[in-house]
Design a protein around this motif. Structure first.
Motif, PDB file in Angstrom:
ATOM      1  N   ASN A  91      13.675  88.295  61.934  1.00  0.00           N
ATOM      2  CA  ASN A  91      14.249  89.313  61.238  1.00  0.00           C
ATOM      3  C   ASN A  91      13.674  90.661  61.654  1.00  0.00           C
ATOM      4  OD1 ASN A  91      11.814  90.367  59.556  1.00  0.00           O
ATOM      5  ND2 ASN A  91      11.898  88.051  59.073  1.00  0.00           N
ATOM      6  N   GLU A  92      14.314  91.796  61.018  1.00  0.00           N
ATOM      7  CA  GLU A  92      14.053  93.204  61.624  1.00  0.00           C
ATOM      8  C   GLU A  92      12.571  93.676  61.118  1.00  0.00           C
ATOM      9  OE1 GLU A  92      17.870  95.818  61.946  1.00  0.00           O
ATOM     10  OE2 GLU A  92      18.424  93.938  60.760  1.00  0.00           O
ATOM     11  N   GLU A  93      12.039  92.933  60.519  1.00  0.00           N
ATOM     12  CA  GLU A  93      10.813  93.355  59.775  1.00  0.00           C
ATOM     13  C   GLU A  93       9.636  93.139  61.017  1.00  0.00           C
ATOM     14  OE1 GLU A  93      11.406  94.414  55.816  1.00  0.00           O
ATOM     15  OE2 GLU A  93      12.372  94.960  57.689  1.00  0.00           O
ATOM     16  N   LEU A  94       9.871  92.047  61.791  1.00  0.00           N
ATOM     17  CA  LEU A  94       8.867  91.770  62.685  1.00  0.00           C
ATOM     18  C   LEU A  94       8.692  92.786  63.837  1.00  0.00           C
ATOM     19  CD1 LEU A  94      10.046  87.945  63.374  1.00  0.00           C
ATOM     20  CD2 LEU A  94       7.825  88.676  62.238  1.00  0.00           C
ATOM     21  N   PRO A  95       7.209  92.839  64.137  1.00  0.00           N
ATOM     22  CA  PRO A  95       6.993  93.482  65.182  1.00  0.00           C
ATOM     23  C   PRO A  95       7.584  92.926  66.764  1.00  0.00           C
ATOM     24  CG  PRO A  95       4.898  92.646  64.629  1.00  0.00           C
ATOM     25  CD  PRO A  95       6.301  92.125  63.538  1.00  0.00           C
TER      26      PRO A  95
ATOM     27  N   LYS B  56      11.861  93.477  70.631  1.00  0.00           N
ATOM     28  CA  LYS B  56      12.059  93.651  69.355  1.00  0.00           C
ATOM     29  C   LYS B  56      13.364  93.463  68.888  1.00  0.00           C
ATOM     30  CE  LYS B  56      10.689  96.688  65.637  1.00  0.00           C
ATOM     31  NZ  LYS B  56      10.704  95.413  64.591  1.00  0.00           N
TER      32      LYS B  56
ATOM     33  N   SER C 259      16.893  93.204  66.555  1.00  0.00           N
ATOM     34  CA  SER C 259      17.699  93.916  65.573  1.00  0.00           C
ATOM     35  C   SER C 259      18.794  93.063  65.265  1.00  0.00           C
ATOM     36  CB  SER C 259      18.122  95.317  66.271  1.00  0.00           C
ATOM     37  OG  SER C 259      18.842  95.244  67.450  1.00  0.00           O
ATOM     38  N   ARG C 260      19.585  93.750  64.311  1.00  0.00           N
ATOM     39  CA  ARG C 260      20.882  92.917  64.190  1.00  0.00           C
ATOM     40  C   ARG C 260      22.042  93.733  64.327  1.00  0.00           C
ATOM     41  NH1 ARG C 260      20.559  88.074  61.367  1.00  0.00           N
ATOM     42  NH2 ARG C 260      18.413  87.476  61.207  1.00  0.00           N
TER      43      ARG C 260
ATOM     44  N   ASN D 272       9.200 109.878  54.302  1.00  0.00           N
ATOM     45  CA  ASN D 272       7.861 109.095  53.739  1.00  0.00           C
ATOM     46  C   ASN D 272       6.648 110.326  53.841  1.00  0.00           C
ATOM     47  OD1 ASN D 272       8.906 107.164  53.016  1.00  0.00           O
ATOM     48  ND2 ASN D 272       8.226 105.993  55.072  1.00  0.00           N
TER      49      ASN D 272
END
Ligand code: ADP
Ligand code: MG
Length: 700
Positions: free
Chosen positions: A56-60, A119, A121-122, A603
């Protein structure tokens, strides 16, 4: 043996002239030694493989093992790319390349097993990986030396020539295998032992090719320590040289001016912190060596009084003093303050800035040379060669991060016996930066606010609540208070910023109309005399509201103003917000700061605003600022004199920095000239590092 590390990089096996040139121009690596200093910025646990189904995209960055096929180009012209299918036991994804297409197409083997790393992505719901690092599984199995694989920074251009992270890792491995490799030790045995016993050569080995995490961490710590240690050692040597060798005027007298001022003109009782700092300054200036002292104090802590008292000591001893400010507005303000505080005393105070008229300038310079002027206030115009004092005894620099070390050094050159130097920071500086940038100075901290100050109450409001904010302003004005409304003015967007300001001014005058209310407006584009006029009306209490750009950031002192409204607060940096807020809360009344912002916040902006709401402690705010921006941005890289660090960083390595400074101090106490045999390695390393610096000649 040093020579081996100095070998030009193209002589490394696997480099050659072409790649040598790339390493030089893209990564600044010119020698074997430079390659060793090109440290990994991260490590990947290469013993671990992900599967396609877990992605998934959260992974480093992740590593997978699977088969590549269906290699094809898609799209045309700009959109042209190479796509390959990657399949493992759990599913498949696309690998995509936009660059180096032709070369890859020739080298990828369909049906072969690869290790891919990158990395995820989708795209259209399916996982894909752009520009993965690839290695045939057979080669990878052979090459695996350690589970922790170093990841090196590189550039697009270098990557295209095979110098991606893997390529660099291969070169480093080659270098580490040379039997001639010898990295000389740079610390003494005691420090090496204290750092866990890792010698310098082993440390490099473990950092580039870690056998396990324990060795890796010990190696990183040792190398970071070494970086910080040498910086501190140089600063401390510099400092002790000044103390030992640079003579200072001796101000032994407590004279009439100081006594009279203290007894009859002092507008308020100094705080204990102010008294302590003045005592430290006086001790320095009486010692016979040149004073180099930094005064850190939060906005409003009363640094000006400390400067004034220090200057009076110089005057009482027959010397002149200079007071240097970073901007004209601030110089003006200091000039006014000092003139007012010294009225009735026989002290000639004058102002010199870039806009001082020629005739005035001429007479001023004459009066300065004849010693008629006691205190000269000004901007960096004071540093010009034509500015000659009769007997300059003390220079106070109200620094605001803008006068660098180089400029401080210029002051010395002016006189045989250099003046004493007192540097005052406008806002607090985080400890690590203070220690690094001002490590050659003595430091005083004004850690106490004048009595009766109430912390400013700070809130964050969105533009939608503007009416409520106006109503609040109305209430405060009804109580007799005054209000600042500040707009950002950033050069790049000056036009739209000015429009914001004038629009804001119009809506405020509509809401707060004459004759009941009066509103001033001040911005940098106005002629000086209009600025003075408008500002003057606000200072005298003739207007209720001052609409302004950040020109008021420094220098304005209106104790009756109790509200600071900052528009587009998300666009201001933390130290600027803190400075602005420091304009209120100067009287005895409760003061307020309202941070207005739009709904969309990054942020960082969110962190800045919540920090402002959460604390009024300037030191705390400076720490957060450092975390957000890093040391270079915080201090302004170019002239800040921040050292280049390869591994250590001034945000996270606070404790190590303190240990390094303490160790350097102990070493110099025990062996001031580094002449003991056990410190030979330190001496040699220091000589190498300082060979370009004049200071070295004076210790050796
Ligand atoms: P900064 O440290 O930001 O330069 P200033 O020197 O401008 O601070 O002082 C801030 C305000 O506090 C000024 O109005 C000054 O007159 C006042 N002030 C300074 N010292 C004292 C004190 N000991 N007691 C009361 N007010 C003081
Ligand atoms: Mg000040």
């Amino acid at each position: 043996m040093q020579d081996f590390l100095a070998t030009p990089i193209e002589f490394l096996r696997g480099v050659g002239p072409q790649r040598g040139e790339i390493l030089r121009s893209e990564l600044g690596i010119t020698s074997f030694g430079d390659l060793l200093q090109h440290f990994p910025f991260r490590y990947v646990d290469r013993s671990h493989f992900h599967t396609v189904s877990e992605l998934n995209e959260e992974l480093p960055y992740v590593q997978l093992r699977g088969v590549v096929d269906q290699v094809r180009t898609v799209g045309a012209k700009q959109g042209r790319r190479l796509v390959a299918r990657f399949t493992d036991a759990t599913g498949r994804m696309d690998l995509v390349w936009f660059k180096g297409v032709r070369w890859l197409q020739g080298s990828l083997k369909e049906g072969e097993e690869y290790i891919v790393f990158g990395k995820v992505s989708r795209f259209k719901g399916l996982p894909n990986m752009a520009h993965p690092e690839m290695e045939p599984a057979v080669a990878w199995d052979r090459g695996l030396e350690s589970a922790l694989q170093p990841v090196y920074s590189t550039t697009e251009k270098a990557s295209a020539r095979g110098l991606n992270s893997r390529g660099i890792a291969r070169l480093v491995r080659t270098l580490l295998q040379y039997p001639e490799l010898h990295v000389p030790e740079s610390l003494n045995a005691e420090l090496v032992a204290w750092l866990g016993g890792t010698g310098r050569q082993d440390a490099f080995r473990h950092v580039h090719a870690p056998v396990d995490d324990t060795h890796l961490q010990a190696a990183i710590r040792r190398l970071k320590f070494e970086e910080l240690f040498y910086i501190q050692l140089q600063l401390l040597i510099q400092k002790s040289l000044v103390q030992r060798e640079v003579p200072g005027h001796v101000f032994g007298k407590v004279g009439d001016l100081l006594n009279t001022f203290y007894a009859e003109h002092l507008p308020f009782e100094p705080t204990n912190a102010q008294k302590r700092v003045v005592k430290e300054v006086r001790r320095d200036m009486g010692s016979g060596t040149q004073m180099n002292r930094l005064v850190q104090g939060d906005v409003g802590s009363g640094k000006t009084l400390v400067a004034l008292l220090s200057m009076l000591i110089a005057l009482d001893n027959g010397f002149q003093a200079a007071f240097m400010a970073p901007t004209e507005i601030l110089a003006h303000q200091h000039f006014k303050t000092l003139t007012a505080m010294l009225s009735g005393l026989p002290v000639e105070v004058r102002l010199l800035t870039g806009s001082t008229k020629t005739a005035e300038r001429k007479s001023l310079l004459t009066a300065l040379r004849s010693g008629h002027i006691g205190i000269l206030v000004g901007t960096h115009a004071l540093l010009e060669d034509v500015v000659k004092f009769e007997r300059l005894g003390l220079v106070v620099i109200d620094e605001q991060h803008r006068f660098g070390v180089a400029q401080r050094a210029r002051l010395w050159a002016k006189n045989r016996t250099p003046p004493h130097v007192l540097v005052m920071t406008a806002t607090p500086i985080p400890r690590t930066l203070a220690m690094t940038l001002y490590g050659d100075l003595d430091v005083s901290v004004i850690d106490e606010m004048p009595p009766g100050r109430k912390p400013v109450r700070t809130v964050h409001r969105y533009d939608a609540s503007r009416n409520a904010v106006f109503a609040f302003m109305e209430d405060e004005i009804a109580k007799g208070r005054q209000v600042y409304v500040v707009y950002p003015l950033i050069e790049e967007s000056e036009k739209s910023d000015l429009k914001d300001l004038t629009d804001g001014y119009e809506s405020i005058t509509r809401r707060f109309p004459l004759p009941k209310y009066a509103v001033s407006i001040v911005h940098g584009r106005m002629p000086q005399k209009d600025k003075d006029l408008e500002m003057g009306r606000f200072v005298r209490g003739e207007t209720n509201i001052l609409v302004a750009t950040t020109v008021i950031e420094v220098g304005v002192d209106v104790p009756n103003a109790s509200v600071m409204v900052i528009e587009n607060a998300e666009r201001f940096g933390l130290s600027q917000l803190h400075q602005l807020r420091g304009r209120v809360g100067r009287g005895a009344d409760q003061s307020y700061c309202v941070l207005m912002s739009g709904d969309k916040l990054s942020n960082d902006a969110r962190t800045r605003l919540s920090t402002m709401v959460g604390t009024t402690d300037g030191f705390r705010i400076a720490e957060v600022d450092l975390q957000l921006r890093g040391p270079g941005d915080l201090m302004g890289t170019q002239q800040s004199g921040l050292p280049q660090l390869h591994l250590a960083d001034l945000v996270h390595d606070v404790e190590l920095l303190q240990q390094a400074r303490a160790a350097a101090g102990r070493l110099l106490d025990a062996d001031p000239r580094l002449s003991l045999p056990e410190n030979a390695a330190i001496r040699a390393t220091l000589r190498e590092r300082m060979k370009d610096k004049a200071v070295w000649g004076r210790i050796s």
